[in-house]
Design an enzyme around this catalytic site. Structure first.
Site, PDB file in Angstrom:
ATOM      1  N   SER A   1     -33.270  -8.361 -21.413  1.00 12.67           N
ATOM      2  CA  SER A   1     -33.403  -8.972 -20.097  1.00 12.67           C
ATOM      3  C   SER A   1     -33.319 -10.493 -20.273  1.00 12.67           C
ATOM      4  O   SER A   1     -32.793 -10.959 -21.279  1.00 12.67           O
ATOM      5  CB  SER A   1     -34.743  -8.517 -19.527  1.00 12.67           C
ATOM      6  N   LEU A   2     -33.841 -11.258 -19.339  1.00 15.90           N
ATOM      7  CA  LEU A   2     -33.813 -12.720 -19.454  1.00 15.90           C
ATOM      8  C   LEU A   2     -35.143 -13.284 -18.993  1.00 15.90           C
ATOM      9  O   LEU A   2     -35.757 -12.745 -18.070  1.00 15.90           O
ATOM     10  CB  LEU A   2     -32.729 -13.301 -18.541  1.00 15.90           C
TER      11      LEU A   2
ATOM     12  N   CYS B   1     -41.476  -9.792  31.721  1.00 17.42           N
ATOM     13  CA  CYS B   1     -42.563  -9.974  32.668  1.00 17.42           C
ATOM     14  C   CYS B   1     -41.895 -10.565  33.908  1.00 17.42           C
ATOM     15  O   CYS B   1     -41.263 -11.613  33.840  1.00 17.42           O
ATOM     16  CB  CYS B   1     -43.591 -10.955  32.102  1.00 17.42           C
TER      17      CYS B   1
ATOM     18  N   GLU C   1       3.931   1.670  -1.258  1.00 17.89           N
ATOM     19  CA  GLU C   1       4.495   1.946  -2.587  1.00 17.89           C
ATOM     20  C   GLU C   1       3.431   2.527  -3.522  1.00 17.89           C
ATOM     21  O   GLU C   1       3.695   3.443  -4.292  1.00 17.89           O
ATOM     22  CB  GLU C   1       5.066   0.657  -3.188  1.00 17.89           C
ATOM     23  N   TYR C   2       2.221   1.976  -3.396  1.00 12.87           N
ATOM     24  CA  TYR C   2       1.115   2.471  -4.214  1.00 12.87           C
ATOM     25  C   TYR C   2       0.865   3.954  -3.910  1.00 12.87           C
ATOM     26  O   TYR C   2       0.756   4.789  -4.812  1.00 12.87           O
ATOM     27  CB  TYR C   2      -0.146   1.642  -3.941  1.00 12.87           C
ATOM     28  N   ASP C   3       0.814   4.272  -2.617  1.00 13.27           N
ATOM     29  CA  ASP C   3       0.560   5.652  -2.204  1.00 13.27           C
ATOM     30  C   ASP C   3       1.628   6.602  -2.748  1.00 13.27           C
ATOM     31  O   ASP C   3       1.332   7.738  -3.108  1.00 13.27           O
ATOM     32  CB  ASP C   3       0.494   5.757  -0.676  1.00 13.27           C
TER      33      ASP C   3
ATOM     34  N   ARG D   1     -29.426   0.364 -17.011  1.00 16.14           N
ATOM     35  CA  ARG D   1     -30.203  -0.277 -18.063  1.00 16.14           C
ATOM     36  C   ARG D   1     -31.410   0.575 -18.470  1.00 16.14           C
ATOM     37  O   ARG D   1     -31.780   0.625 -19.638  1.00 16.14           O
ATOM     38  CB  ARG D   1     -30.663  -1.647 -17.578  1.00 16.14           C
TER      39      ARG D   1
ATOM     40  N   LYS E   1     -26.263 -19.841 -20.996  1.00 15.50           N
ATOM     41  CA  LYS E   1     -26.109 -19.153 -22.279  1.00 15.50           C
ATOM     42  C   LYS E   1     -25.625 -20.136 -23.342  1.00 15.50           C
ATOM     43  O   LYS E   1     -24.687 -20.894 -23.087  1.00 15.50           O
ATOM     44  CB  LYS E   1     -25.094 -18.023 -22.143  1.00 15.50           C
TER      45      LYS E   1
ATOM     46  N   ASP F   1     -26.932 -10.639  -8.241  1.00  8.40           N
ATOM     47  CA  ASP F   1     -28.103  -9.838  -7.911  1.00  8.40           C
ATOM     48  C   ASP F   1     -27.669  -8.391  -7.670  1.00  8.40           C
ATOM     49  O   ASP F   1     -27.550  -7.924  -6.552  1.00  8.40           O
ATOM     50  CB  ASP F   1     -28.780 -10.405  -6.658  1.00  8.40           C
TER      51      ASP F   1
ATOM     52  N   ASP G   1       0.839  -1.194   0.000  1.00 10.28           N
ATOM     53  CA  ASP G   1       0.000   0.000   0.000  1.00 10.28           C
ATOM     54  C   ASP G   1       0.876   1.247   0.000  1.00 10.28           C
ATOM     55  O   ASP G   1       0.567   2.249  -0.635  1.00 10.28           O
ATOM     56  CB  ASP G   1      -0.907   0.024   1.251  1.00 10.28           C
TER      57      ASP G   1
ATOM     58  N   CYS H   1     -47.725  -7.546  30.697  1.00  9.58           N
ATOM     59  CA  CYS H   1     -47.520  -8.858  30.072  1.00  9.58           C
ATOM     60  C   CYS H   1     -48.802  -9.285  29.355  1.00  9.58           C
ATOM     61  O   CYS H   1     -49.879  -9.239  29.949  1.00  9.58           O
ATOM     62  CB  CYS H   1     -47.144  -9.873  31.146  1.00  9.58           C
TER      63      CYS H   1
ATOM     64  N   LYS I   1     -25.887 -15.738 -11.550  1.00 10.68           N
ATOM     65  CA  LYS I   1     -26.672 -14.535 -11.859  1.00 10.68           C
ATOM     66  C   LYS I   1     -26.528 -13.586 -10.671  1.00 10.68           C
ATOM     67  O   LYS I   1     -27.104 -13.808  -9.612  1.00 10.68           O
ATOM     68  CB  LYS I   1     -28.132 -14.918 -12.085  1.00 10.68           C
TER      69      LYS I   1
ATOM     70  N   TYR J   1     -19.921  -9.530 -18.065  1.00 13.13           N
ATOM     71  CA  TYR J   1     -20.292 -10.825 -18.634  1.00 13.13           C
ATOM     72  C   TYR J   1     -20.728 -10.750 -20.093  1.00 13.13           C
ATOM     73  O   TYR J   1     -21.129 -11.761 -20.663  1.00 13.13           O
ATOM     74  CB  TYR J   1     -21.397 -11.485 -17.801  1.00 13.13           C
TER      75      TYR J   1
ATOM     76  N   CYS K   1     -50.291 -12.443  31.592  1.00  9.98           N
ATOM     77  CA  CYS K   1     -50.765 -12.323  32.973  1.00  9.98           C
ATOM     78  C   CYS K   1     -51.160 -10.897  33.357  1.00  9.98           C
ATOM     79  O   CYS K   1     -51.608 -10.651  34.482  1.00  9.98           O
ATOM     80  CB  CYS K   1     -49.720 -12.862  33.944  1.00  9.98           C
TER      81      CYS K   1
ATOM     82  N   LYS L   1     -33.424 -19.793 -11.861  1.00 14.88           N
ATOM     83  CA  LYS L   1     -33.404 -19.125 -10.562  1.00 14.88           C
ATOM     84  C   LYS L   1     -33.252 -20.113  -9.405  1.00 14.88           C
ATOM     85  O   LYS L   1     -33.737 -21.241  -9.461  1.00 14.88           O
ATOM     86  CB  LYS L   1     -34.716 -18.327 -10.357  1.00 14.88           C
TER      87      LYS L   1
ATOM     88  N   CYS M   1     -46.561 -16.138  36.263  1.00 12.61           N
ATOM     89  CA  CYS M   1     -47.201 -15.962  34.954  1.00 12.61           C
ATOM     90  C   CYS M   1     -47.335 -17.333  34.283  1.00 12.61           C
ATOM     91  O   CYS M   1     -46.343 -18.045  34.130  1.00 12.61           O
ATOM     92  CB  CYS M   1     -46.352 -15.023  34.105  1.00 12.61           C
TER      93      CYS M   1
ATOM     94  N   GLU N   1     -23.178 -19.211 -15.762  1.00  7.93           N
ATOM     95  CA  GLU N   1     -22.567 -18.208 -14.868  1.00  7.93           C
ATOM     96  C   GLU N   1     -23.505 -17.931 -13.705  1.00  7.93           C
ATOM     97  O   GLU N   1     -24.716 -18.057 -13.856  1.00  7.93           O
ATOM     98  CB  GLU N   1     -22.381 -16.872 -15.624  1.00  7.93           C
TER      99      GLU N   1
HETATM  100  S1  IVH Z   1     -26.799 -12.008 -19.277  1.00  9.37           S
HETATM  101  C1  IVH Z   1     -28.898 -10.966 -23.067  1.00  9.37           C
HETATM  102  N1  IVH Z   1     -25.356 -12.788 -17.229  1.00  9.37           N
HETATM  103  O1  IVH Z   1     -29.741 -10.514 -14.655  1.00  9.37           O
HETATM  104  C2  IVH Z   1     -28.017 -11.045 -21.895  1.00  9.37           C
HETATM  105  N2  IVH Z   1     -27.153 -11.277 -16.834  1.00  9.37           N
HETATM  106  O2  IVH Z   1     -32.650 -11.047 -15.173  1.00  9.37           O
HETATM  107  C3  IVH Z   1     -28.804 -10.929 -20.654  1.00  9.37           C
HETATM  108  N3  IVH Z   1     -27.394 -10.615 -14.508  1.00  9.37           N
HETATM  109  O3  IVH Z   1     -30.550  -7.710 -16.559  1.00  9.37           O
HETATM  110  C4  IVH Z   1     -28.001 -10.768 -19.439  1.00  9.37           C
HETATM  111  N4  IVH Z   1     -25.688 -11.761 -13.738  1.00  9.37           N
HETATM  112  O4  IVH Z   1     -28.666  -7.482 -14.859  1.00  9.37           O
HETATM  113  C5  IVH Z   1     -26.397 -12.037 -17.647  1.00  9.37           C
HETATM  114  N5  IVH Z   1     -23.983 -13.551 -15.518  1.00  9.37           N
HETATM  115  C6  IVH Z   1     -25.012 -12.780 -15.942  1.00  9.37           C
HETATM  116  C7  IVH Z   1     -25.766 -11.993 -15.057  1.00  9.37           C
HETATM  117  C8  IVH Z   1     -26.840 -11.255 -15.550  1.00  9.37           C
HETATM  118  C9  IVH Z   1     -26.656 -10.930 -13.435  1.00  9.37           C
HETATM  119  C10 IVH Z   1     -28.588  -9.754 -14.480  1.00  9.37           C
HETATM  120  C11 IVH Z   1     -28.604  -8.705 -15.527  1.00  9.37           C
HETATM  121  C12 IVH Z   1     -29.898  -8.907 -16.262  1.00  9.37           C
HETATM  122  C13 IVH Z   1     -30.686  -9.703 -15.304  1.00  9.37           C
HETATM  123  C14 IVH Z   1     -31.703 -10.542 -16.052  1.00  9.37           C
END
Ligand code: IVH
Length: 678
Positions: free
Chosen positions: A85-86, A433, A38-40, A140, A297, A121, A36, A415, A119, A234, A418, A321, A438, A117
């Site tokens: 989206s998905l 209580c 050296e970085y600084d 998005r 995918k 959140d 750290d 209480c 997903k 991704y 009681c 999911k 009781c 991969e």
């Molecule tokens: S692929 C067409 N890969 O999940 C490509 N999405 O419910 C679509 N998300 O809006 C997205 N991890 O925000 C992809 N490894 C991952 C992801 C991912 C999280 C989210 C992303 C997307 C949402 C879809």
């Protein structure tokens, strides 16, 4: 050396490259190669040059991560292509159905391979690079137009401001590149941030996703900079040159540019996809961030593209999911439980909701302070979490969903069972209580007394205890030992055999150790560990009863509150009467009858033979006692016998012991040994 201007400028460029690379090592690879300090030093040198030459400062300089101005609102950004989206699947069957559907559209899918991969959140972000320099980034939004959050994104150290990151990379820099990723916060950072916010008296976040979106959409980038956001990418939304053919290749390219890339698994077929899902699900809690499923995918990008999209959802990918752990539902009311020690615990009465295959109707609210701190009101839509074996609990209210009809909750002043006034101990969050008569406490206390960790009265649980109390047969644990068969037979559900079993289990419990009996008393703060310490130190209930506050406090692990609670408990006339009742029915462990600690069994491996009648034990009792301390009792004396315990009127076994030269113990000596002094 003369420092001329062009020398200085190349030093500045070199510093920027180095700092960017060390950021990458630290924030993306978690594998720094310099200290750290050296970085600084490097960073300070860059700051100095930029101060001398403000005309050289560019937005992609590492010093400009927190440089943006406070915005009035976010500008709009048009995405180069729709940000899709998905669609979701929740079961393997649903994934299988998806597969069959797309096979019908294109027979080549049958032979397709996949990438799986986690997903993440978090929050989708779309990152624009021009000639390798980060230009702008957007949320998005509606998939066509997003919000410009460039200044905030710059504060994320894992985000490369220049690509390729590595000075050694020979990769050709695309003129124009648009990358998609997810901004999120790790679970550890989330908890730490909430702790800090709480300390500062500020509003805490409900969950990591909420935190990421709240932090990224701050109008003041300086606030975002204090939030430990991070990034995983991704997808490549657009690249003007040499676009990757497979998703696998795409991820590799992102990696080589220096982006942090989501973990992935190559799967040759759907069977392997399911295996990968199972593996990721199993590792859900060790990923370090919240994942709500996996994304499957199709690896062949052109094949995936040919499949097209249904509305906003591409056909070539699907989200599989995980069972949900967090859901929202309405808080219908707040109930209050009275525990064994009289502690009042609020719980949420919920509009029933399914979480991970279980219908949840109630959830814990921890304590009254929690309700006040989180401003949880009756009628609120609340977020509930149920993970693993943890009892479902309320995370907090979703304030945005209030309609004004919500009611503020007032903790009860009496209480709920009681109706006696409740009390609050200085320095504790709990309300109690304090009426030991009781009915709620009586039942809970009995339930505790018979429980496995206390007197372990097998077959007697909460239902029987309630039945006994309701029938007026029992008002404390000592009454259990007065129960008669004819009493039990009058109760619903009791037949001959059950009554016998229950009575036998109760009678057997008279032999339980001092440790277990102390646990069973249910003194506030006295659990298994403290009880074991007390039994070891005082050896008998009589000694414990007259222990002073000082004596108790001198025991390691017993704090002033627990010590006081013990003294108070033994001082109460009601409890004194109860103890006398126990003594009369014979629930009074002999001195030193301490539950053995593991590895602390004084008779471990020793074989005893008993002859004659003992004063303090029946034959059965002494056998149990020896066994509890790790020893064994056999019938006849042999060379393998370690000790012969001799009472009044011994038989020929004593003679035999003498001939074989085996140590002979009288009862007093035996008890000494049991206490570990022998
Ligand atoms: S692929 C067409 N890969 O999940 C490509 N999405 O419910 C679509 N998300 O809006 C997205 N991890 O925000 C992809 N490894 C991952 C992801 C991912 C999280 C989210 C992303 C997307 C949402 C879809």
């Amino acid at each position: 050396m003369v420092v001329n201007k062009s020398n200085l400028y190349s030093r500045l460029q070199d510093l920027r490259k180095q700092i960017q690379y060390h950021n990458y090592r630290y924030y993306v690879l978690n594998d720094p190669v310099i200290s750290d300090y050296e970085y600084d030093q490097l960073y300070a040198e860059l700051v100095k040059i930029e101060q001398e030459h403000p005309e050289w400062v560019t937005p992609d300089s590492p010093t400009q991560r927190v440089g943006g101005l406070v915005a009035e609102k976010f500008e709009k950004v048009q995405h180069p292509l729709p940000i899709l989206s998905l669609s979701n699947a929740f079961t393997k069957d649903e994934v299988q159905d998806w597969f069959e559907r797309i096979v019908k559209l294109n027979e080549r899918v049958r032979e397709a391979d996949f990438i799986v991969e986690p997903k993440i959140d978090g929050l989708t972000v779309v990152l624009h690079y021009q000639d390798g320099v980060f230009q702008k980034g957007a949320t998005r939004g509606d998939g066509i137009v997003g919000e410009d959050v460039t200044a905030n994104l710059r504060t994320i150290k894992a985000l490369p401001l220049n690509i390729p990151v590595s000075p050694l990379s020979t990769l050709k820099v695309p003129k124009s590149l648009v990358v998609r990723g997810e901004v999120f916060i790790t679970l550890k950072d989330f908890e730490e941030l909430n702790r800090l916010l709480e300390e500062m008296g500020e509003k805490t976040y409900l969950n990591p996703r909420n935190t990421a979106s709240g932090s990224l959409r701050q109008l003041d980038p300086r606030v975002t900079a204090t939030r430990p956001l991070t990034l995983l990418t991704y997808d490549i939304v657009y690249i003007d040159d040499n676009s990757p053919k497979t998703h696998c290749e795409l991820l590799e390219r992102l990696h080589d540019f220096g982006f942090p890339v989501v973990e992935s698994r190559y799967c040759a077929n759907l069977r392997e996809v399911f295996k990968a899902y199972d593996e990721f699900l199993e590792r859900r809690d060790v990923l370090g961030y919240e994942a709500d499923g996996v994304v499957i995918k199709i690896n062949d990008i052109s094949l995936a593209q040919q499949l097209g999209a249904v509305g906003k959802d591409p056909r070539g990918a699907i989200a599989f999911k995980y069972p949900a752990r967090e859901v929202s539902t309405q808080l219908l009311n707040i109930g209050v439980n009275v525990g064994r020690t009289g502690v009042l615990t609020p719980y949420a009465i919920l509009s029933p909701v399914e979480i991970g295959g279980v219908i949840v109707k109630q959830a814990t609210l921890h304590n009254f302070d929690f309700i006040a701190q989180k401003d949880i009101r009756i009628g609120d839509i609340v977020l509930i979490k149920r993970a693993g074996d943890v009892i479902p609990y309320v995370i907090g209210p979703i304030i945005e969903r209030r309609d004004g009809d919500e009611q503020v909750f007032e903790p009860p002043s009496t209480c709920p069972v009681c109706n006696q006034p409740v009390e609050h101990l200085e320095g504790e969050v709990a309300w109690y209580c304090v009426n030991s008569a009781c009915p709620a406490q009586i039942v809970r206390n009995l339930e505790h007394f018979v429980s496995r960790s206390a007197m372990d009265i097998v077959g007697v649980g909460i239902n029987l205890v309630e039945q006994f109390v309701q029938a007026g047969l029992v008002s404390d644990a000592a009454d259990l030992y007065h129960l008669k068969k004819e009493d039990l037979l009058k109760l619903e559900g009791f037949a001959d055999k059950k009554a016998d079993n229950v009575l036998r289990a109760i009678a057997n419990s008279k032999k339980q150790s001092l440790t277990r009996l102390i646990i069973g008393l249910g003194i506030r703060g006295v659990g298994e560990v403290v009880a074991a310490d007390l039994a070891k130190r005082f050896k008998s209930l009589d000694a414990l009863m007259s222990a002073s506050l000082d004596e108790l406090q001198s025991i390691e692990g017993i704090g002033p509150n627990t010590a006081q609670a013990i003294v108070d408990w033994f001082r109460q006339p009601r409890n004194r009467e109860f103890l006398e009742k126990l003594r009369k029915v014979g629930v009074w462990p002999i001195e030193g009858d301490v539950e053995p600690e593991e590895g602390e069994q004084v008779f471990a491996g020793k074989t005893f033979v008993v002859t004659g009648s003992l004063q303090r034990f029946t034959r059965e009792e002494v056998k149990n006692f020896i066994e509890k301390l790790g020893g064994k009792v056999t019938e006849s004396v042999s060379r393998k016998t370690d000790y012969v315990l001799v009472g009044e009127n011994p038989g020929s076994k004593l003679e035999k012991a003498r001939t074989l030269n085996i140590p002979i113990l009288d009862e007093a000596k035996f008890l000494e040994m049991a206490k570990g002094k022998g």
